[in-house]
Design an enzyme around this catalytic site. Structure first.
Site, PDB file in Angstrom:
ATOM      1  N   ARG A 142     -13.077  22.977   6.225  1.00 15.40           N
ATOM      2  CA  ARG A 142     -12.022  22.015   6.501  1.00 15.40           C
ATOM      3  C   ARG A 142     -11.069  21.938   5.305  1.00 15.40           C
ATOM      4  NH1 ARG A 142     -14.303  16.398   8.326  1.00 15.40           N
ATOM      5  NH2 ARG A 142     -12.059  16.088   8.664  1.00 15.40           N
ATOM      6  N   CYS A 178     -11.364  12.232   1.690  1.00 19.14           N
ATOM      7  CA  CYS A 178     -12.094  13.063   2.654  1.00 19.14           C
ATOM      8  C   CYS A 178     -11.209  13.179   3.894  1.00 19.14           C
ATOM      9  CB  CYS A 178     -13.455  12.439   2.972  1.00 19.14           C
ATOM     10  SG  CYS A 178     -13.351  10.747   3.593  1.00 19.14           S
TER      11      CYS A 178
END
Length: 285
Positions: free
Chosen positions: A183, A240
């Site tokens: 990611r 995040c």
């Protein structure tokens, strides 16, 4: 008072204490009802349930209509009301747990520190550690008297998207991304339609804080590993996908004796919603 982690055996000695509140933080980003359904089947004795979407997060858009990310911080007053409903008092020891290595429990740990409550810890190893001790679960839901917790000076700090943007290129603060490496590199379009990371951000996958047994690594190991990417923790920003698993890195830093890093609550989901904000892809710089 437990302020970072608590072992299952230690929690078991206090599980019936009136001055303790245990909170089940299980969640599934792909199935938003899974946590509550799991709680209904079995949970730790006397535990209450925390809903990530409605109690540990706020409205996705601010009063100005601007998108704030998938899991913005709740309003402080709303969080205090939630905590009171769980029976949390000024002197209560809160213990948060999940079944996911602490990735959701750490969010509640951080939120309580955000409203100035220090006596909060995460069950190290979560439900698996509890069951490994042969300790019982229950489906019974207890009623608790309303608590009297109040908001106090925050024990943590946050930064805004504008502050993160202003930091790019200057190098004054290091940004650490807790998402999985694929990611971070921009290779998982299923989860992140806009792939990549904040320019200059380092990658520290939150699961790297855990040992093979699912518990947090010891303070020395965490300190040595974080030292490779974080110099002064007070000059570090944790982020995040949506401000949840970044709290896991913040907890690990606290365990390592490296407290003081800030949270970027909007994180990648807020950042990438504005096409004017710069994006990088590829490996850890």
């Amino acid at each position: 008072m437990y302020t970072t982690l608590i072992a299952a055996a230690d929690l078991a000695r206090h599980i019936d204490d009136a001055g303790w509140v245990v909170v089940d933080c299980r969640h599934d980003l792909a199935n938003l009802s899974a946590g509550r359904e799991g709680y209904a089947v079995a949970h730790l004795p006397h535990a209450v349930f925390a809903d990530m979407e409605t109690e540990l997060s706020g409205a996705k858009r601010g009063p100005d209509g601007v998108f704030r990310g998938r899991h913005p911080l709740p309003e402080r007053e709303a969080l205090i009301e939630t905590l009171r409903g769980w029976g949390v008092n000024e002197g209560t020891q809160v213990v948060a747990y999940d079944a996911h290595g602490g990735m959701f429990a750490a969010r509640l740990w951080w939120l309580l520190r955000w409203v100035g409550h220090e006596a909060v810890a995460v069950l190290d190893g979560g439900m698996a550690a509890w069951q490994a001790q042969g300790l019982a679960l229950t489906a019974q839901v207890d009623s608790k008297p309303r608590g009297d917790i109040a908001a106090h000076a925050s024990l943590v700090s946050t930064v805004s998207a504008d502050e993160v943007l202003a930091n790019i290129g200057g190098g004054a603060r290091v940004v650490v991304d807790a998402r999985a490496p694929d990611r971070y590199r921009g290779e998982n379009e299923t989860i992140d339609p806009v792939g990549g990371h904040i320019p200059g951000a380092k990658n520290r996958f939150f699961k790297d804080n855990l040992g093979a047994d699912g518990r947090f690594k010891d303070a020395q190991a965490l300190r040595a590993e974080f030292a490779q990417i974080v110099g002064d923790p007070k000059a570090a920003i944790m982020q995040c996908g949506s401000g949840v698993t970044a709290c896991h890195n913040l907890l690990a830093l606290e365990v390592a004796g490296l407290g003081g890093a800030a949270l970027y609550p909007g994180s990648w989901s807020e950042w990438c919603a504005d096409p004017q904000r710069p994006v990088s892809t590829g490996a850890n710089p």
